[in-house]
Design an enzyme around this catalytic site. Sequence first.
Site, PDB file in Angstrom:
ATOM      1  N   SER A 119      16.278  -6.005   5.656  1.00 50.29           N
ATOM      2  CA  SER A 119      17.701  -5.932   5.976  1.00 50.29           C
ATOM      3  C   SER A 119      18.321  -4.701   5.312  1.00 50.29           C
ATOM      4  CB  SER A 119      18.422  -7.195   5.511  1.00 50.29           C
ATOM      5  OG  SER A 119      18.195  -7.406   4.132  1.00 50.29           O
TER       6      SER A 119
ATOM      7  N   THR B 196       0.829  -1.207   0.000  1.00 51.96           N
ATOM      8  CA  THR B 196       0.000   0.000   0.000  1.00 51.96           C
ATOM      9  C   THR B 196       0.866   1.261   0.000  1.00 51.96           C
ATOM     10  OG1 THR B 196      -0.051  -0.113   2.397  1.00 51.96           O
ATOM     11  CG2 THR B 196      -1.955  -1.048   1.249  1.00 51.96           C
TER      12      THR B 196
ATOM     13  N   GLY C  33      16.630 -11.274   2.436  1.00 55.10           N
ATOM     14  CA  GLY C  33      15.726 -11.997   1.539  1.00 55.10           C
ATOM     15  C   GLY C  33      14.508 -12.586   2.218  1.00 55.10           C
TER      16      GLY C  33
ATOM     17  N   ASP D 255       9.646   0.695   5.015  1.00 53.32           N
ATOM     18  CA  ASP D 255      10.729  -0.001   5.711  1.00 53.32           C
ATOM     19  C   ASP D 255      11.666   0.973   6.420  1.00 53.32           C
ATOM     20  OD1 ASP D 255       9.477  -2.034   4.436  1.00 53.32           O
ATOM     21  OD2 ASP D 255      11.115  -2.485   3.051  1.00 53.32           O
TER      22      ASP D 255
ATOM     23  N   GLY E  84      12.075 -10.568   3.653  1.00 53.93           N
ATOM     24  CA  GLY E  84      11.012  -9.570   3.726  1.00 53.93           C
ATOM     25  C   GLY E  84      10.997  -8.839   5.056  1.00 53.93           C
TER      26      GLY E  84
END
Length: 364
Positions: free
Chosen positions: A120, A29, A115, A165, A117
């Site tokens: 990192s 989103t 990897g 993130d 999700g």
Amino acid sequence: MSDFAEAFGRSPDVVAHAPGRVNLIGEHTDYSGGFVLPMAIPQRTTVSLAHRNDGRVRAMSMNVAQREPITFELGHERKQGSWIDYVQGTIVALRAAGHLTAGFDALIESAVPVGSGLSSSAALEVGLLRALRQAFVLDLADVALAKIGRAAETDFVGAPVGIMDQMASSLADAKNALFIDTRSLAYERVPLPTDVEIAVLDSGIAHDHAAGDYRTRRKECERAAELLGVRELRDVDDVGRTASLPAPLDRRARHVVTENARVLEAVLAMRENDPLRVGRLFDASHASLRDDFEVSVPGVDRLVALAQAHPDVLGARMTGGGFGGAIVALVRQGRAGEAAHDIARAYSSRHRGHARILVPEGKA
Ligand code: GLA
């Protein structure tokens, strides 16, 4: 001798940390101006850093086989297709935002799995920016820092990600969820309901964001918004409007519109201390990501189904960009460790999968 001293022959000036994140709900989103609800995970990235008086950067990662600093000159960053691009991209974005630094030596060590999700890359960007902020006394607020981290990925690395993130790594903690409006960047901490906790399991199926699928979804959302005559899908309130779109844009838009509504409802349910409702929203989010947005994969669906069938689990879903990676489950208080074990065991005996328990930490 410390790893830093061994690599660079001196001590660091500063040591900074930044966590990975798990998104509770609000997936795919953030590049449509929508709502997200991530929280920090205990695993974090540590950046030890010493400033230099010249324009050279030397950086070394303890997470790769090559234990030698990679060197470049400020202003001469070149994409290399490895972890160093996140360091270079961060410097380029920081300098483009008007924060001048000299060179530095940095040692990076991360406990955030790559990897899965769980961001990192954001943890690396935010950890490095925090270290630079401290070492060079930069006037950089946490939201501005998140924006620079995001610019490193979109402008230098070339991954067209949203801002969730970096906002989560810069502002979230591991006790509260962080409700973010990704358009205004207004945010608010929302405590988890009192009688639940979170479990996170990595499916062992690795994803790769920079790869085409994420980009395709993003383009589909932009096209859907254009056809609906709105700035972003965030501006669509009536899900019925998505039915007028050609396939598969109708399903893509339906996911984004219903997912935004689920985030708002989850925040409400958390405030009302209604974990059952939050759990049902997790399940609905997964179904929408699997069937409408099509970013899940069969292995992750199986892991989610096992979690959803567990008696102590109130809801479960894939988390992060998708195409593999981790799942998040809402579990009765005090039961997350055991439930995660049961789920991982069932995944390996029934499906020969190898799930790794990431939260609660130390339960693997
Ligand atoms: C990745 C991106 C985020 C977000 C998620 C999906 O983690 O970095 O910006 O788009 O995927 O919700």
